[in-house]
Design a protein around this motif. Structure first.
Motif, PDB file in Angstrom:
ATOM      1  N   LEU A   1      13.009   7.022   1.818  1.00 51.38           N
ATOM      2  CA  LEU A   1      12.589   5.850   2.601  1.00 51.38           C
ATOM      3  C   LEU A   1      11.928   6.279   3.902  1.00 51.38           C
ATOM      4  CD1 LEU A   1      15.645   3.557   1.911  1.00 51.38           C
ATOM      5  CD2 LEU A   1      13.268   3.030   1.326  1.00 51.38           C
ATOM      6  N   ARG A   2      12.504   7.263   4.581  1.00 52.36           N
ATOM      7  CA  ARG A   2      11.910   7.747   5.842  1.00 52.36           C
ATOM      8  C   ARG A   2      10.532   8.342   5.595  1.00 52.36           C
ATOM      9  NH1 ARG A   2      17.230  10.000   6.901  1.00 52.36           N
ATOM     10  NH2 ARG A   2      16.359  12.016   6.425  1.00 52.36           N
ATOM     11  N   LEU A   3      10.399   9.121   4.532  1.00 51.70           N
ATOM     12  CA  LEU A   3       9.099   9.729   4.228  1.00 51.70           C
ATOM     13  C   LEU A   3       8.043   8.689   3.895  1.00 51.70           C
ATOM     14  CD1 LEU A   3      10.163  12.800   2.066  1.00 51.70           C
ATOM     15  CD2 LEU A   3       9.171  12.833   4.370  1.00 51.70           C
ATOM     16  N   GLY A   4       8.462   7.570   3.340  1.00 52.99           N
ATOM     17  CA  GLY A   4       7.519   6.549   2.920  1.00 52.99           C
ATOM     18  C   GLY A   4       7.077   5.582   4.005  1.00 52.99           C
ATOM     19  N   VAL A   5       7.642   5.710   5.201  1.00 51.56           N
ATOM     20  CA  VAL A   5       7.264   4.785   6.280  1.00 51.56           C
ATOM     21  C   VAL A   5       5.835   5.076   6.736  1.00 51.56           C
ATOM     22  CG1 VAL A   5       7.745   4.101   8.679  1.00 51.56           C
ATOM     23  CG2 VAL A   5       9.635   4.431   7.066  1.00 51.56           C
ATOM     24  N   ASP A   6       5.028   4.025   6.797  1.00 51.02           N
ATOM     25  CA  ASP A   6       3.659   4.133   7.298  1.00 51.02           C
ATOM     26  C   ASP A   6       3.719   4.278   8.812  1.00 51.02           C
ATOM     27  OD1 ASP A   6       1.020   3.873   8.070  1.00 51.02           O
ATOM     28  OD2 ASP A   6       0.783   1.829   7.288  1.00 51.02           O
ATOM     29  N   ARG A   7       3.411   5.459   9.301  1.00 47.42           N
ATOM     30  CA  ARG A   7       3.535   5.752  10.735  1.00 47.42           C
ATOM     31  C   ARG A   7       2.559   4.942  11.589  1.00 47.42           C
ATOM     32  NH1 ARG A   7       7.052   8.291   7.929  1.00 47.42           N
ATOM     33  NH2 ARG A   7       8.154  10.050   8.803  1.00 47.42           N
ATOM     34  N   GLN A   8       1.540   4.348  10.962  1.00 46.73           N
ATOM     35  CA  GLN A   8       0.574   3.528  11.689  1.00 46.73           C
ATOM     36  C   GLN A   8       1.053   2.095  11.878  1.00 46.73           C
ATOM     37  OE1 GLN A   8      -2.012   5.215  12.985  1.00 46.73           O
ATOM     38  NE2 GLN A   8      -1.056   6.958  11.953  1.00 46.73           N
ATOM     39  N   ASN A   9       2.071   1.714  11.140  1.00 45.29           N
ATOM     40  CA  ASN A   9       2.603   0.359  11.226  1.00 45.29           C
ATOM     41  C   ASN A   9       3.335   0.196  12.567  1.00 45.29           C
ATOM     42  OD1 ASN A   9       4.368  -1.956  10.903  1.00 45.29           O
ATOM     43  ND2 ASN A   9       3.892  -1.833   8.725  1.00 45.29           N
TER      44      ASN A   9
END
Length: 130
Positions: free
Chosen positions: A69-77
């Motif tokens: 889940l952490r890896l899948g977070v869109d850092r631009q969001n």
């Protein structure tokens, strides 16, 4: 010598891999949240039934799901920092329970997952009543 493999675990992994490969976006997030929830439920069951081996594996699966889940977070969001902090807090709580198991804390992590899942993905997102 060959390592003994739990057939149930092997089939679960194959099913999970198939579901992951066919999922995208919100479905993949929902799948990961559900896997963490199920793993934590299994850890609680294992504690009640004096099965530390099952509890250990279940908590490892929960950690792996939270890592995904952490890896899948869109850092631009714009909500990425809050979501990352949330997942990291859950991962820390699971890690603490790998050392010293506290059923109330595991139940609290599950409740947090249900709440956030409902907010992010709609009611009954984990496939169980909240």
């Amino acid at each position: 010598m060959l390592r003994a493999v739990d057939p149930h675990e092997a089939y679960r992994r194959v099913e999970l891999d198939a579901r992951v490969s066919g999922s995208h976006g919100a479905d993949l997030v929902r799948l990961c949240l559900r896997e963490v929830d199920v793993a934590l439920g299994q850890a609680l069951w294992a504690q009640d039934n004096q099965r530390p081996d099952v509890r250990r594996r279940a908590l490892e699966r929960a950690q792996n799901g939270l890592g995904a889940l952490r890896l899948g977070v869109d850092r631009q969001n714009p909500v990425a920092p809050a979501l990352l902090a949330f997942y990291e807090g859950l991962a820390a709580a699971v890690a603490q329970n790998q050392v010293r198991f506290d059923p109330a804390k595991v139940a609290a992590v599950r409740a947090d997952l249900v709440e956030v899942s409902g907010a992010m993905l709609g009611q009954r997102a984990l496939g169980r009543a909240a």
